[in-house]
Design a protein around this motif. Structure first.
Motif, mmCIF file in Angstrom:
data_model
loop_
_atom_site.group_PDB
_atom_site.id
_atom_site.type_symbol
_atom_site.label_atom_id
_atom_site.label_comp_id
_atom_site.label_asym_id
_atom_site.label_seq_id
_atom_site.Cartn_x
_atom_site.Cartn_y
_atom_site.Cartn_z
ATOM 1 N N MET A 1 0.833 -1.199 0.000
ATOM 2 C CA MET A 1 0.000 0.000 0.000
ATOM 3 C C MET A 1 0.873 1.256 0.000
ATOM 4 S SD MET A 1 -3.099 -0.878 2.657
ATOM 5 C CE MET A 1 -2.059 -1.591 3.936
ATOM 6 N N ILE A 2 0.343 2.307 -0.616
ATOM 7 C CA ILE A 2 1.010 3.610 -0.619
ATOM 8 C C ILE A 2 0.000 4.642 -0.145
ATOM 9 C CG2 ILE A 2 2.237 5.336 -1.984
ATOM 10 C CD1 ILE A 2 2.932 3.128 -3.985
ATOM 11 N N PHE A 3 0.410 5.467 0.817
ATOM 12 C CA PHE A 3 -0.476 6.451 1.420
ATOM 13 C C PHE A 3 0.038 7.855 1.122
ATOM 14 C CE2 PHE A 3 -1.675 8.807 5.457
ATOM 15 C CZ PHE A 3 -3.001 8.982 5.110
ATOM 16 N N TYR A 4 -0.841 8.693 0.564
ATOM 17 C CA TYR A 4 -0.516 10.092 0.316
ATOM 18 C C TYR A 4 -1.197 10.932 1.392
ATOM 19 C CZ TYR A 4 1.393 8.551 -4.110
ATOM 20 O OH TYR A 4 2.156 7.922 -5.065
ATOM 21 N N ASP A 5 -0.380 11.639 2.152
ATOM 22 C CA ASP A 5 -0.759 12.281 3.395
ATOM 23 C C ASP A 5 -0.557 13.790 3.270
ATOM 24 O OD1 ASP A 5 -1.387 12.654 6.072
ATOM 25 O OD2 ASP A 5 0.390 11.660 6.853
ATOM 26 N N CYS A 6 -1.020 14.534 4.251
ATOM 27 C CA CYS A 6 -0.625 15.926 4.474
ATOM 28 C C CYS A 6 -0.620 16.109 5.981
ATOM 29 C CB CYS A 6 -1.577 16.913 3.811
ATOM 30 S SG CYS A 6 -1.164 18.648 4.198
ATOM 31 N N SER A 7 0.539 16.362 6.546
ATOM 32 C CA SER A 7 0.694 16.340 7.998
ATOM 33 C C SER A 7 -0.060 17.453 8.712
ATOM 34 C CB SER A 7 2.180 16.412 8.363
ATOM 35 O OG SER A 7 2.766 17.593 7.819
ATOM 36 N N THR A 8 -0.505 18.486 7.986
ATOM 37 C CA THR A 8 -1.171 19.622 8.633
ATOM 38 C C THR A 8 -2.680 19.643 8.438
ATOM 39 O OG1 THR A 8 -0.800 20.991 6.672
ATOM 40 C CG2 THR A 8 0.892 21.067 8.396
ATOM 41 N N ALA A 9 -3.216 18.740 7.648
ATOM 42 C CA ALA A 9 -4.641 18.784 7.301
ATOM 43 C C ALA A 9 -5.447 17.753 8.093
ATOM 44 C CB ALA A 9 -4.823 18.553 5.801
ATOM 45 N N PRO A 10 -6.711 18.049 8.394
ATOM 46 C CA PRO A 10 -7.501 17.139 9.228
ATOM 47 C C PRO A 10 -7.907 15.839 8.543
ATOM 48 C CG PRO A 10 -8.837 19.011 8.517
ATOM 49 C CD PRO A 10 -7.423 19.306 8.111
ATOM 50 N N ALA B 1 -7.434 16.404 -6.753
ATOM 51 C CA ALA B 1 -6.481 17.241 -6.004
ATOM 52 C C ALA B 1 -6.767 17.282 -4.509
ATOM 53 C CB ALA B 1 -6.455 18.659 -6.579
ATOM 54 N N THR B 2 -7.128 16.116 -3.946
ATOM 55 C CA THR B 2 -7.388 16.055 -2.513
ATOM 56 C C THR B 2 -6.568 14.939 -1.882
ATOM 57 O OG1 THR B 2 -9.283 14.563 -2.836
ATOM 58 C CG2 THR B 2 -9.751 16.945 -2.737
ATOM 59 N N VAL B 3 -6.324 15.088 -0.593
ATOM 60 C CA VAL B 3 -5.726 14.039 0.226
ATOM 61 C C VAL B 3 -6.689 13.787 1.388
ATOM 62 C CG1 VAL B 3 -3.276 14.333 -0.319
ATOM 63 C CG2 VAL B 3 -4.340 15.878 1.318
ATOM 64 N N PRO B 4 -6.691 12.550 1.913
ATOM 65 C CA PRO B 4 -5.758 11.443 1.695
ATOM 66 C C PRO B 4 -6.057 10.645 0.427
ATOM 67 C CG PRO B 4 -7.462 10.761 3.213
ATOM 68 C CD PRO B 4 -7.724 12.224 2.932
ATOM 69 N N VAL B 5 -5.020 9.887 0.038
ATOM 70 C CA VAL B 5 -5.153 8.903 -1.030
ATOM 71 C C VAL B 5 -4.461 7.632 -0.561
ATOM 72 C CG1 VAL B 5 -4.574 8.277 -3.403
ATOM 73 C CG2 VAL B 5 -5.178 10.648 -2.856
ATOM 74 N N LEU B 6 -5.104 6.496 -0.769
ATOM 75 C CA LEU B 6 -4.480 5.207 -0.486
ATOM 76 C C LEU B 6 -4.491 4.382 -1.764
ATOM 77 C CD1 LEU B 6 -3.329 3.353 1.873
ATOM 78 C CD2 LEU B 6 -5.571 2.232 1.800
ATOM 79 N N ILE B 7 -3.306 3.916 -2.170
ATOM 80 C CA ILE B 7 -3.200 2.967 -3.264
ATOM 81 C C ILE B 7 -3.150 1.583 -2.640
ATOM 82 C CG2 ILE B 7 -1.954 2.307 -5.358
ATOM 83 C CD1 ILE B 7 -2.918 5.203 -5.382
ATOM 84 N N THR B 8 -4.110 0.746 -2.941
ATOM 85 C CA THR B 8 -4.195 -0.570 -2.313
ATOM 86 C C THR B 8 -3.137 -1.521 -2.869
ATOM 87 O OG1 THR B 8 -5.698 -1.620 -3.890
ATOM 88 C CG2 THR B 8 -6.693 -0.217 -2.196
ATOM 89 N N ASP B 9 -3.020 -2.673 -2.241
ATOM 90 C CA ASP B 9 -2.061 -3.687 -2.697
ATOM 91 C C ASP B 9 -2.350 -4.133 -4.126
ATOM 92 O OD1 ASP B 9 -0.596 -3.702 -0.355
ATOM 93 O OD2 ASP B 9 -1.847 -5.226 0.586
ATOM 94 N N ASP B 10 -3.607 -4.041 -4.544
ATOM 95 C CA ASP B 10 -3.970 -4.419 -5.912
ATOM 96 C C ASP B 10 -3.915 -3.251 -6.887
ATOM 97 O OD1 ASP B 10 -4.346 -7.052 -5.243
ATOM 98 O OD2 ASP B 10 -6.496 -6.842 -4.875
ATOM 99 N N GLY B 11 -3.506 -2.059 -6.385
ATOM 100 C CA GLY B 11 -3.356 -0.905 -7.261
ATOM 101 C C GLY B 11 -4.586 -0.033 -7.405
ATOM 102 N N THR B 12 -5.618 -0.281 -6.602
ATOM 103 C CA THR B 12 -6.816 0.558 -6.636
ATOM 104 C C THR B 12 -6.546 1.867 -5.904
ATOM 105 O OG1 THR B 12 -8.256 -1.382 -6.692
ATOM 106 C CG2 THR B 12 -9.251 0.699 -5.991
ATOM 107 N N THR B 13 -7.011 2.977 -6.470
ATOM 108 C CA THR B 13 -6.829 4.291 -5.850
ATOM 109 C C THR B 13 -8.083 4.666 -5.078
ATOM 110 O OG1 THR B 13 -5.347 4.997 -7.628
ATOM 111 C CG2 THR B 13 -6.343 6.728 -6.288
#
Length: 209
Positions: free
Chosen positions: A1-10, A50-62
């Motif tokens: 999995m890949i997680f796209y984060d923003c440390s300052t956003a709720p 253009a929003t976060v969070p985003v998680l790319i699953t083990d199978d590649g689903t966004t």
């Protein structure tokens, strides 16, 4: 999995807390909203909204919504459960999470995005530039005050928002209540049930996420 984060956003913090509560270690990339990285061509290829969070699953689903990310993680890592064990619990978690998002999250965002100088021209998340509307900021402040009343009333009846067990609904409510600091709002001191709940929330390792 890949997680796209923003440390300052709720909203990314909500997903981070779920990841921590599940005991997972996930490859993470921080996307700075302050620097406009969510609008970069590279990130728009990952999430055109253009929003976060985003998680790319083990199978590649966004997956680009908190409820979708939590649902996926609950399915692949069911313990500890964050979305209820029984049909009734699952329904209550879904219900209170939705209530919290609309009555709390939207209200705080309405006040913040329509008043804070850093949000000028960015009154809504996403790829569109939209002007601030001061009247919406005023409405947001009133809605946050009503949300704090709703939260305390519910927590006076039950230890956690969805009943006897900690859940995703508590994560959402905690993050939005904490983020209300940016509009200089806090639960009133006489909201004893809320402050007891906040103490228990802050004691959880995920609260530091």
């Amino acid at each position: 999995m890949i997680f796209y984060d923003c440390s300052t956003a709720p909203n990314p913090r909500r997903a981070r807390m779920v990841i921590v509560e599940k005991g997972l270690t996930v490859e993470t990339h921080d996307i700075s909203i302050a620097e406009g990285q969510q609008l970069s061509p590279e990130f728009l290829k990952i999430n055109p909204r253009a929003t976060v969070p985003v998680l790319i699953t083990d199978d590649g689903t966004t997956l680009t919504e908190n409820i979708a990310i939590a649902t996926y993680l609950e399915a692949v890592h069911p313990e500890p459960p964050l979305m209820g064990r029984t049909p009734d619990e699952k329904g209550l978690v879904a219900m209170w999470n939705a209530i919290v998002e609309f009555e709390g999250g939207v209200a705080v965002a309405e006040a913040f995005r329509n008043s804070h100088p850093a949000m000028k021209g960015r009154a809504l998340p996403g790829p569109m530039d939209l002007p601030q509307i001061p009247e919406l900021a005023e409405r947001g402040l009133a809605r946050v005050s009503a949300f704090f009343e709703l939260l305390n009333d519910r927590l006076s009846e039950t230890p956690w928002l969805a009943g006897d067990a900690f859940s995703l609904a508590d994560i959402s409510a905690f993050v939005f209540t904490d983020f209300a600091r940016v509009i200089k709002m806090r639960p009133p001191e006489d909201h004893a049930a809320t402050h007891d709940w906040l103490e228990r929330m802050r004691a959880r390792p995920s609260a530091a996420a």
